[in-house]
Every structure is written in structure tokens, then in C-alpha cells.
Enzyme design. Structure first.
Site, PDB file in Angstrom:
ATOM      1  N   ASP A  14      64.933 -13.113   8.088  1.00  0.00           N
ATOM      2  CA  ASP A  14      66.103 -13.920   7.770  1.00  0.00           C
ATOM      3  C   ASP A  14      65.983 -15.194   8.616  1.00  0.00           C
ATOM      4  OD1 ASP A  14      68.831 -14.584   6.938  1.00  0.00           O
ATOM      5  OD2 ASP A  14      69.363 -14.049   8.991  1.00  0.00           O
ATOM      6  N   ASP A  16      68.873 -18.016   9.542  1.00  0.00           N
ATOM      7  CA  ASP A  16      69.993 -18.306  10.440  1.00  0.00           C
ATOM      8  C   ASP A  16      70.447 -17.032  11.152  1.00  0.00           C
ATOM      9  OD1 ASP A  16      70.590 -21.179   9.658  1.00  0.00           O
ATOM     10  OD2 ASP A  16      70.741 -20.192   7.718  1.00  0.00           O
ATOM     11  N   ASP A 172      69.627 -10.180  11.023  1.00  0.00           N
ATOM     12  CA  ASP A 172      70.803  -9.985  11.892  1.00  0.00           C
ATOM     13  C   ASP A 172      72.049  -9.621  11.106  1.00  0.00           C
ATOM     14  OD1 ASP A 172      71.138 -12.626  10.748  1.00  0.00           O
ATOM     15  OD2 ASP A 172      72.651 -13.006  12.283  1.00  0.00           O
TER      16      ASP A 172
END
Length: 225
Positions: A14, A16, A172
Site C-alpha cells: 500500500d 499512504d 496499514d
């Protein structure tokens, strides 16, 4: 934690909250839009927590009382404000650059699967000098669906030329774990990102880590004979 694959061909991330701390620039764009709209800007901590959910979630932090049609109308201006700030205060999380270098040194391909719009993803990676290094980049509008749908992860594997059964997805957010697992990859949840107010230990990832160095340790430097 589930044992990782004995042979790893690729690692997908991922963007950001996993590779990059982009919250400062995303927050500044919101502050500027709040000033234009004559409303008080929310606290940074409130916005940072929802960054992984995208521009609409960020805008709801300041304009939720206006309703969803108004939020939707604010999106183009917000993205324009953010594009003007792109990479101003965005930086890789501690240990990320070393991790990417470690993967490259071992010949392990890495790529990005993000829900961020393609025009922003491509510009951001170019400014960081990562565009030529990533083996695959799949953005939120590359396909008709995005994470938690596994299709973007599968596409990234295809573009990078890696076998999902011998690859890892790192993120995240619960959506990253869902998408990676459904695509057949070993999933790693990280504790240093935005987390969307959740607890990575509850996401049923194959592994949970506290720092990129823990992932780097999977790929020790080869010793010359």
C-alpha cells in the site's frame, strides 16, 4: 503468525500510511480548503487517522454536516489543492528506503497497490524517484474496482511478473489484508501507519510488524564467496 513463503518473488505495498507518510500534505490541503469555505479546520490527529480512506473521508472531518452531495462537490477542489502540495512534506517512513534498497539488491521485485487516483500516484512516485524502481503500480482508478477487492492486487502481480503464492502484500489497513489474502498473497499488517482507528492484530493478517526493519530482516544481504 503464519510461516512466510520459503521463496519470495515479490513484495507489494500500500502507499499512504505504509510506504509514505503523506498525511501532512493531505492535511494542509484540507486546511486551505477550510479557509476558502470559511470553516474551522479539524485537528491534525483526527484527519491523520482517516487518511487511508481517501479524500472523501478527509473532507468529512471538516464538512460532514453538509451531507454527501456537498462532500462530493468538494472533492475536485480538494484534489487540486493537494496536487499543488504533492511531496512538499510527504516522506518515506523510517526504514522504508533501506527496505526497498534491500529488496532491489536481492532481485526481489516490489510494487504499489493504492486506492489513490492514478494522476496523483504517478506524480508522487515520480517526484520521489520511485516510478522507475517499482515493478508495478496499480492505482485506485486503474480498474473499475479497488481494494478490498483483490483484482488490483492480482493485476499488480501480473504486471510485476510475480507468483501470488510466492509474494507478500504489506499494508496499514484492514482492506489491504482482505485484498492481499483474497489474491493469494502472504499478508503483512504494519503498526506504524494510519490504521483507520483499527488494531492490526485484529485483521487476521499472516504477520504483524512494528517497523520496516523487521521486513528487511527477511532478506539478509548475500555474502560473497
Amino acid at each position: 503468525m503464519k510461516p512466510r513463503p520459503a521463496r519470495i518473488e515479490g513484495v507489494l505495498f500500500d502507499l499512504d500510511g505504509t510506504l509514505l507518510d503523506s498525511a501532512p500534505d493531505l492535511y494542509t490541503a484540507l486546511v486551505r480548503q477550510c479557509a476558502e469555505e470559511g470553516v474551522a479546520a479539524p485537528d491534525y490527529a483526527v484527519v491523520r487517522e482517516v487518511v487511508s480512506r481517501g479524500s472523501r473521508a478527509i473532507l468529512r472531518c471538516a464538512f460532514a454536516d453538509r451531507g454527501e452531495p456537498a462532500i462530493e462537490a468538494l472533492v475536485p477542489r480538494y484534489l487540486a489543492l493537494y496536487e499543488a502540495l504533492l511531496a512538499q512534506d510527504t516522506h518515506a517512513f523510517d526504514g522504508v528506503e533501506a527496505l526497498l534498497a534491500q529488496l532491489e539488491a536481492r532481485g526481489i521485485r516490489w510494487g504499489v497497490v493504492t486506492n489513490k487516483p492514478g494522476f496523483l500516484t504517478d506524480a508522487l512516485l515520480a517526484r520521489l524517484g520511485w516510478d522507475a524502481r517499482a515493478a508495478a503500480v496499480v492505482s485506485g482508478d486503474t480498474l473499475a474496482v479497488k481494494k478490498p477487492d483483490p483484482a488490483p492486487v492480482r493485476l499488480a502481480c501480473e504486471r510485476a511478473g510475480i507468483d501470488p503464492a510466492h509474494s507478500v502484500f504489506v499494508g496499514d489497513d484492514r482492506r489491504d489484508v482482505i485484498a492481499g489474502a483474497a489474491a493469494g498473497l502472504y499478508t503483512v499488517a504494519v503498526r506504524w501507519g494510519y490504521l483507520d482507528g483499527g488494531n492490526p492484530d485484529d485483521w487476521q493478517a499472516d504477520c504483524v510488524i512494528d517497523h520496516p526493519d523487521e521486513l528487511s530482516a527477511w532478506f539478509p544481504a548475500e555474502v560473497s564467496a
